[in-house]
Every structure is written in structure tokens, then in C-alpha cells.
Design a protein around this motif. Sequence first.
Motif, PDB file in Angstrom:
ATOM      1  N   UNK A  72       0.831  -1.210   0.000  1.00 23.35           N
ATOM      2  CA  UNK A  72       0.000   0.000   0.000  1.00 23.35           C
ATOM      3  C   UNK A  72       0.857   1.248   0.000  1.00 23.35           C
ATOM      4  N   UNK A 118     -12.450  -5.256   4.651  1.00 25.36           N
ATOM      5  CA  UNK A 118     -12.906  -3.860   4.536  1.00 25.36           C
ATOM      6  C   UNK A 118     -11.762  -2.856   4.635  1.00 25.36           C
ATOM      7  N   UNK A 119     -10.704  -3.233   5.372  1.00 25.97           N
ATOM      8  CA  UNK A 119      -9.574  -2.312   5.491  1.00 25.97           C
ATOM      9  C   UNK A 119      -8.955  -2.033   4.136  1.00 25.97           C
ATOM     10  N   UNK A 120      -8.735  -3.129   3.382  1.00 28.64           N
ATOM     11  CA  UNK A 120      -8.095  -2.958   2.092  1.00 28.64           C
ATOM     12  C   UNK A 120      -9.015  -2.200   1.147  1.00 28.64           C
ATOM     13  N   UNK A 128     -11.197   0.004   1.962  1.00 25.61           N
ATOM     14  CA  UNK A 128     -11.161   1.420   2.344  1.00 25.61           C
ATOM     15  C   UNK A 128      -9.899   2.081   1.811  1.00 25.61           C
ATOM     16  N   UNK A 129      -8.781   1.409   2.019  1.00 21.07           N
ATOM     17  CA  UNK A 129      -7.519   2.002   1.564  1.00 21.07           C
ATOM     18  C   UNK A 129      -7.484   2.107   0.055  1.00 21.07           C
ATOM     19  N   UNK A 167      -9.351   5.022  -0.841  1.00 19.49           N
ATOM     20  CA  UNK A 167      -8.560   6.188  -0.455  1.00 19.49           C
ATOM     21  C   UNK A 167      -7.488   6.476  -1.503  1.00 19.49           C
ATOM     22  N   UNK A 188     -22.001  -1.400   4.197  1.00 16.73           N
ATOM     23  CA  UNK A 188     -22.449  -1.201   5.586  1.00 16.73           C
ATOM     24  C   UNK A 188     -21.556  -0.251   6.377  1.00 16.73           C
ATOM     25  N   UNK A 189     -20.333  -0.087   5.947  1.00 16.70           N
ATOM     26  CA  UNK A 189     -19.410   0.741   6.725  1.00 16.70           C
ATOM     27  C   UNK A 189     -19.523   2.213   6.320  1.00 16.70           C
ATOM     28  N   UNK A 211     -17.640   4.680   6.862  1.00 18.74           N
ATOM     29  CA  UNK A 211     -16.401   5.288   6.384  1.00 18.74           C
ATOM     30  C   UNK A 211     -16.165   4.984   4.911  1.00 18.74           C
ATOM     31  N   UNK A 212     -16.462   3.752   4.546  1.00 18.72           N
ATOM     32  CA  UNK A 212     -16.293   3.373   3.142  1.00 18.72           C
ATOM     33  C   UNK A 212     -17.284   4.151   2.291  1.00 18.72           C
ATOM     34  N   UNK A 268     -16.016   7.639   1.787  1.00 15.64           N
ATOM     35  CA  UNK A 268     -14.876   7.656   0.874  1.00 15.64           C
ATOM     36  C   UNK A 268     -15.355   7.507  -0.565  1.00 15.64           C
ATOM     37  N   UNK A 291     -16.918  10.639  -1.860  1.00 10.84           N
ATOM     38  CA  UNK A 291     -15.912  11.608  -2.296  1.00 10.84           C
ATOM     39  C   UNK A 291     -15.460  11.321  -3.716  1.00 10.84           C
ATOM     40  N   UNK A 331     -16.362  -4.100  10.041  1.00 13.93           N
ATOM     41  CA  UNK A 331     -16.163  -2.828   9.347  1.00 13.93           C
ATOM     42  C   UNK A 331     -14.671  -2.563   9.299  1.00 13.93           C
ATOM     43  N   UNK A 332     -14.280  -1.549   8.563  1.00 15.39           N
ATOM     44  CA  UNK A 332     -12.844  -1.327   8.476  1.00 15.39           C
ATOM     45  C   UNK A 332     -12.317  -0.730   9.784  1.00 15.39           C
ATOM     46  N   UNK A 348     -10.364   1.774  10.461  1.00 17.25           N
ATOM     47  CA  UNK A 348      -9.836   3.139  10.460  1.00 17.25           C
ATOM     48  C   UNK A 348     -10.975   4.132  10.636  1.00 17.25           C
TER      49      UNK A 348
END
Lengths: 925, 197
Positions: free
Chosen positions: A275, A308-310, A312-313, A316, A343-344, A346-347, A350, A353, B46-47, B49
Motif C-alpha cells: 500500500x 474492509x480495510x483494504x 477502504x484504503x 482512499x 455497511x461501513x 467510512x467506506x 470515501x 468523495x 467494518x474497516x 480506520x
Amino acid sequence: MSGPSLMDSLFQRTLEDLIKGLRQQLIGEQAFISKALEEIRKEIKSTDLSTKSTALLKLCYLSNLHFHDMSFAAFHALEVLSSPRFSHKKIAYHAISLSFHDSTPVLLLITNHLRKDLTSTNEFEVSLSLQCLSRIANVDLARDLTPEVFTLLSSNKLYVRKRAVAVVLRVFEKYPDSVRVCFKRLVENLENYDPQILSAVVGVFSELACKDPRSYLPLAPEFYKILVDSKSNWISIKVLKIFAKLAPLEPRLANRVVEPICDLMRKTGAKSLLFECVRTVVTSFSEYESAVRLAVEKIREFLVDEDPNLKYLGLHALSIVASKHLWVVSENKEVVIKSLSDPDPNIKIESLRLVMAMVSEHNVAEISKVLVNYALKSDPLFCNEILGSILSTCSRNVYEIIVDFDWYVSLLGEMSRIPHCQMGEEIENQFIDIGLRVKDVRPELVRVARDLLIDPALLGNSFLHRVLSAAAWVSGEYVEFSRNPLEFMEALLQPRTSLLPPSIMAIYIQSAFKVLVFCLHTCFVRGGSTAGVSASASYESFDDLSVENGADSTVAHGQTCTSAPITNESIVNLLKLVELALSPLLGSHDVEVQERARNLLGFVDLIKLEALNSSGQEENDSERKGVEATKIIRLVHDAFSKELGPVSLTAQGKVPVPDGLTLNENLGDLETICGDIELPSSNTFSFGYPSEEKDVSSFSNLQIKEDSGQSNESTSLLAEHRKRHGLYYLPSGKSEVISNDYPPANDPALQGDNNDNASDLVKLTAESLVPKRKPNHSKPRPVVVKLDEVDEKPVAVKQLESRDDSLSGAVRDILFGSEDILPTSSRSNLPNSNRKGKKKQHMITQVESKENVVDDGNSSSRRRKDHSHGKERRHRKKNAEERNETDRKEKESSSNHPRRHKSRQRAEEPLKVPPQTSVIPDFLL
Amino acid sequence: MIHFVLLISRQGKVRLTKWYSAYSQKERTKVIRELSGLILTRGPKLCNFVEWRGLRVVYKRYASLYFCMCIDEDDNELEILEIIHHYVEVLDRYFGSVCELDLIYNFHKAYFILDELLIAGELQEPSKRTVARLVAAQDSLVETAKEQTSSITNIIAQAANFTIKMLHKGYGPWGSNALHLESLLLVDVCTRLVDQH
């Protein structure tokens, strides 16, 4: 040891006892804690260091996890610090780094303790004090302890050295002059082969490079080597961060580095490193097509990952690419739009945006439509997020992307009707702003305002009040575009306006005033076809004047747009309506409302006579009066018809201060004078009148009338209103009870299945996101009034730089040899001295030999190192070598022992400064 | 860099706070309140961050504890997740399958371990074994220091402490009330002994 202290220590609760007691909670947490604090206060005064340290530890616990103030123990912590025992020291350092801050009074006393421990032979003690220093360092501490930290930077204990390296960052931050002392040793550590030291040094440089990358360009070869050789992911990540900052400054460096980074990206299995590579490429290497393609490939892998982390990143990273390569986003639009229903939250944000990043003037209509539909179905929070981003995107750069303002204005109207909408303020601003700036959109604006105003259900939603106030303002200001001004009057004076807060109420009344004046003006002064006899008589005399007015475009517009005939009869009704609606407000407790209502009613009183007369029989006497009334109407109309324009943010500053006006005069006295005058609370239903004595009688009459009459009056008004605008009312099943719980403006659409929804969305946007289609604008974009300064906010003063500047300035001094400390006379003889490598070599030895004299032991080893480096690099191209050597020499000559160094530096400057042209050198070529 | 580290239990209780940037006591409570509201409400899957005041908070839940670290916008989130995991592993190794209670009762130990791992907001020691070794070395330093300097006093104090505890509880090792007197005497002796030292 004294007796009591012994008893104290015997009976002292340990930390464990404290925690146990706290968890049992026999007497309640707060009570227990205050009891414990009391004990601690006693114990901490004990002369026995064990007791003291235990008390301190307990206090730390309470301060840390229960947030009790421990500043009273600052001095005691210092006492414990002086203990020879390691366990005590440890507790004391812990307490100090937890509780000390820049304004702790005993901070001055700690310097010697720290110095003692920094020079201790026990590596753990050194580490403790370093740790503490990193946390509490201020300018004084950093300055006083620089020599100790400098020594530790080359300590042969790795454990100590790597900590010292990490701490040096804080010392630099607080006391930039320490750079001159420590920087060279720091750089030396870059060549260390121990991965731990290397990771610490690289960490420091990545932080430093964030603040001012340009100063660290000369170190690029070292970083490059680390990047290529590094086995540790931790180090690679940090080095990548450094290159992300350096590459944009120097294209040749970027050329060189991009390939290793791509290699790293292909090879590595660690997601974090991957990343980082991706991020580095998309931020700093965006012009390297192949690298970006590779990065995008990796981003796509992230996007479709389960984690979900990946995801999101990935999103981003996409949003970083979006600014330069929009095609990447369009390529991945399916994923992005699907993420809108993730569902998230934050995602979701993002991806929102990203969607907004795709907006251009060709597709703004489609995307906005889709998003508004989506906002209808999503939860309040995200709904407002969507609305907010649509608003801010569309208004960017004075509505840059909007071509069809009619569409945008109706979109604003639509948005304000979305049930969860809380963006009232922003919509209000844009309504007014567009009204002021874009002349051509005003008719549509008035239409939208009419729809908003006329709907009584909207008045119940407090988030919409701001929008309504804008709508009311628009209706008053641009009433000439209205097809039926009478309708506005009814909307502005409808009974449910009592739900509005007073400030907005006042705007309503003022707008009603404007509309009324407009109606009267069209009816009497311009002598519309149906105007009364007396008006037409007076019309002659004013004819020439209204021709003059005709030049004014607004009036001209007004003539064409008003289609509904305004008859005398309707005017009479109008006046009655105004009186009926406003007379209760004369007793309002809000000054603004009362004042405006009074104005309007006074005006009506003036006019009434004529209106009544003109409808009735003709008399000479009244004709004269009629002329007067018409004059008044004209005057007021002229006052209102002056067009308002946008005002620049800096306009206030341009107004010259008149002579004799002191703006800085202290207004403190005013407060004492006005202090005893209580402001009437505007929104409560108060009991007394804040008005003068003589008015009281009339007022109280009104009050009584109001109290008794208000309810009947408003019910009758409401009934009438309902009769007229039946379609906006619910079928009246429950008689005519006025209930405030109107249905929301828009029933929230049924919560559809999210996935269906998403697929719809994808389908809908699929075509709209492709900017290929040339828009077929039915009409050209209207003129948007911009101010000369393009509405820029006054540029914020760069405050932050001043401190960083001193740091990077110091670094630059060392790496480049700063030009501003150079006496200009000596610069003239520079260039020839550095052109030739040979000459330079000669000089280096010269410099080094000087050093040998000055600082004895140190430099011999350094020189040896230098030589070995020289050999290593022999194979590189000559100019690169030249650069490095120059670097090396500068570093060397400028960072030696602090005190001696300064005077010496002066003397050597002429020698060591490279020619100005090579400040940005050839790296790695 | 890392601005702060927080350990928050699922119930919102704070288990550990470590600040690498300057925050006043007031700000600290506010930060914790805000973040626990933000993080504890997030569902699983969920993520990890959260964007917060222009910074980014990386969190991860282990059993009932949330480990949170606050970093700059351009720091590497995945790296921080690795650091968190690293810390948990070190704790696990030190306490032997660590649980929340271990951290509650040994809150200072948890700090000392964190201090070995991070310094000035940067990762310092990527090797688990080294951290374990360093912490053990310091622990033994603490122990030996204790023993050397205060062995006698300590023993006496412990004896006295023990006796007094017995007295408090109303039953002695001696099993009879008559011996109360004797143990009181012992306390007295101890006291005098300590005084002499």
C-alpha cells in the motif's frame, strides 16, 4: 526512619490493593478514589522513598485512568527521581512523562537529573531518561541536554543509540540550533548496517522530510541505497515516505527511483508495504504512466478484497489518483458506486468523495439526480453527507461546473424537501448567492421560492427555516418576476408562519412589505389597465418618471412577467389581509418583528385611503391625497428596486476610516452603562412589555386582543388558507384543530433493499459517468457575476512556517551551506575553487587537517570512514561523486563541537560553499 | 508519527493511555470520550480506520479490549495495525496468554512494555524476542535492587505486615485469642528492629 513513616509504609496500600478496592467498589468509586487520594497525599510526603514511590505509582494510576489531577505531585516525582534505585526511578520517570508539560514549574529542576541519567552506565537508566526527554523537552531542556544526546548518538550500545536517534527528532523540533551539533552524527547512522538503528534514523528523516523536504535532497543517495538494500518492511515504508516527499522536487531523482519502487510493488507480499508503494506512486509519481498502471492494478486488487480495510484504503488511494488521472476512477466506477451502499459508513463516505470527484459540468445533472435519490433512501447522517458534498461540489469556484442554473435552483428546492435534510444554512446561502450573481436564473428562483413558501407543511420543519427565509427574501427581492404576486402575499402571511423563529419572521414581514409595494406600484403608479380612476389621473404626471425607470432592467422585466391582473379589489383585499395578519404581531416581543410589522402597517394605513377611495366614488379632495399616496408608493418602490449585488469579503477593509474615528477605542464603559438594561428574551413568551410608559396602555389593549383573538383569528385565517390551497393540506378528518404535527414535507420513501438500490445506481450512473457525450445545451451558460478578487478569502498568514523555518534553515545550512550567512564579498571567489574535482579534493584534505587540530580524537576515525566511502563510490559517475564529496565536506565542517564550532564555521565558509548552480545537484545519475 | 495510544474496554472503561503529542488533561478526557463514542459503536466487520479531527485513528479489537492508535493522515494504516498486533503479541508472551485482568492489575507493566516498543511516537523495536528480553532484564534489575538494599527491613516489614493482617482478621496462625497479645508484642519488636536499621 521515623516511626510514623514506618507505620505508613507498613500499612500502605500497594497499587494492587488500590485496584482491587476500586474493583470491589464497596463504598462507591468516587468515594473510594477520594479516600485513596487523601492517603496518597499523606504518603507522598513521607521521607521513605519506597513509600513515596508507591504513592506516586498509585497516583499515576488514578491520574491516567481516572483523570485526576496529579500536578501537585510534580516536586515529589522529582524527589523520587533522585533515588539511586532503578525501580524508583522507573516509577518517577513514568509519572513525569505522564504529567509534566511546558508550564510545569519544577521543570527547571529536572535538567540535572536527566543529565546524570543520560550519562549513566546503566543502559536502562539512559533509556528511561531519553524516553522522558522525548516527551517533556522544551527549549531549555533541549538546549542544555544537546551535548549529552550528541554523545549518545554514537554510543556503542545499540539499545541506547537507537533511542537517542529517535529522541533527536524532538530535540531538533524544540531547539533547531542543535541540528548544527547533531546532524552529522545522525547522517552517519544512516550508513549503519544494524536494521534497528537504521529504522530509527529513517523514521526521524521521514518525519523531518515531511516538514521541509527540500533540505534533505542531498541525502537522496543514502536513501536510495537503503531502499534498494533494505530487507525490513518497516524501513522500506519509511524510506518510501521520504521519497514521496523528495521525488516531486527533483525529476531526475524520480526517474531513478521509480523503477525500484515498482519492483518492490511487484515482489512484496506485505500489504502494508504494498500500500505504501501504491500511495507513493499515486501521490508523487503520477506522471510515470507504467508505474501508475501497476499501482492501479494493485488498487483494483484492494478494491475487490473481502477485507474492509483494504477496500477502504483502495478507495482512499483512488481518491488520491483522481486528481490527476480521472480515468482510473471511471475504470473502477462500478466498485465505487457499489461501495456507496456498503455497511461501513467510512467506506461510504470515501466512495461518495470519489463520486464527487468524477463530477464535471457534463454529468453533474445526472450524478446529482442519482445521489439525491440515493439520499432519500439512506440514513440521516449519510443523507446529509451526500447533500453537503453535492452542495459544496456544485458551488465550488463560484458555481464553475453549473451550466444550467435553472436546473440547479430547482435541485436546491428538491434537496431542501428531503426529509432528513439539515443543510438549510448552506442551501439558504446558495439561494441568495445565486440570486445575486446570476441574473438570468431569477425567474426560476422565484418559482422555486414560491413552491417552498406556499407549502404550509414545510413550516413545521425547523431545519427548513433557513431555506424558507432565503425563499422569502428571494420572493421579496425579485417579486417582479413573479406571475402572481398576490399569491406570495398570501404565502408570506399565512397563519402558520407563527411557527417560525422571530428572526425569520422578520424577513417574512419585510418581504411581504416589498411584495406589497410592488403590487401597489404596478396597480397605481404604472396605472395598469384596471387601475382606478384616481390613479390613472395621477398616472399622467408620473409618466415621464416611469419612462426613466423603464431604463432599469428590473422594472422592464417586471412588466413582462406579471401576468395576473392586479385589480383594485384585490389590493383592498390584500391590505385587509396584511392588517389581519400583522396586527397581532405589533405586540411581538421581538424587536425586529415588532418594528417591521409596525412599518408595514403604517404603510398600509397611508395607502388604505387611496385604495378605498379609488374603488369608490371620485372626489377632488381624495384625488389630491391619492397623488400623495402614489408619491409615497413610488418612493418606497424606488428604494426597494435598487439591485443588490455580491459583496467581496475584503470590501470592508477598503472603506477608508473617517477622520476622528478611533476604532480601537475601549468600549468597556459601554458594558457598565448597558449592563443593567436587560435584553428582552426573544423566543420566550414573556409577561411584561419592554416598551415605554406612554405606549403601555395601547399595547396592553392589543395584548388582550391578541390573547383572546389570536386563536380565533388564526383558525379563521387557516380555514381560509386551507380553502384556497386545499391540495397542500391533508384531508381534514379531524375537524379544524390546528395541530403542529404536520406530516413531514416528504414522506421518506420506502426503505428499499440496499442491494437492489445499488444495482439501480450502477445502471443509472453507468452512462452518466462517461464524459464522452457532448452536452447539447439548449441555452448558453448565463453570466455569473464574479468579483475582481474572485471571492478569495484573505490568505491566512503563514504562522506555522516560522518555527519550521528555523529548523530546516539549520539543516540547509549544514547540507548546502546556506547562502544568507555568506558575506557577499567572499562569494565572488567561490566558483572557480569548486569547478574542478582535483582542487576540491585538495581542499577537503585541507579542511580535514584543520579539523584534526581542533577536535582531536573524533575526526581521525571520521576521516577513515570518509576514505572508505570514497572508495565505495569510485565507480559512480564523476559528478555524483563530486556532489557527495561536497556534501560530506560541508556536513563535516559545519557540525563539530558546538562552542568552538561557530567561530570556526565563519572562517571556513568561503571554502566550503559550493557554487550556487549546483545547489540542486545531480543525484544518482 | 503516533500521537497517542489508547486501550479501551468494550464497556468504555479506559485501560491504558499514552500520549506522544502534547494534550492537556482536559483535552485528554475529551479525546477519550469522543473516540470511545466513535469506535465502540462501530460494528464488527467494518474497516479499522476512523477519520477524526484531520487525523486517523486505527483500532483493533482483541477480545474485550479495543487497541487504538492515532496517527497522521499520511501514515501507513496497515503498518499501525501491525504494530498493534505486535504489541498484543508481546503482551501475550510476557503475561502468558494475556487477558484484560492482567492489564488491569499490571497497568504499569503494560506501559513499560509499550515504552520498549515505541519511543517518541515511532516504532522502536520490531523484534518480539528482544522486547521480551529487555523487559525481563529490567524486571530483574528492579527485583535485585529491591533485595540488595532492603532485604532485612523488607523481611521485618513483611513479618509485621503479616502479623498485623492476622490481627485484623481476628484469627491468628496461633488460633487463640491469647496469642493476640503475643503478636502485638511481635509488632513492637519488629518496629524497633526496623528503627535500628
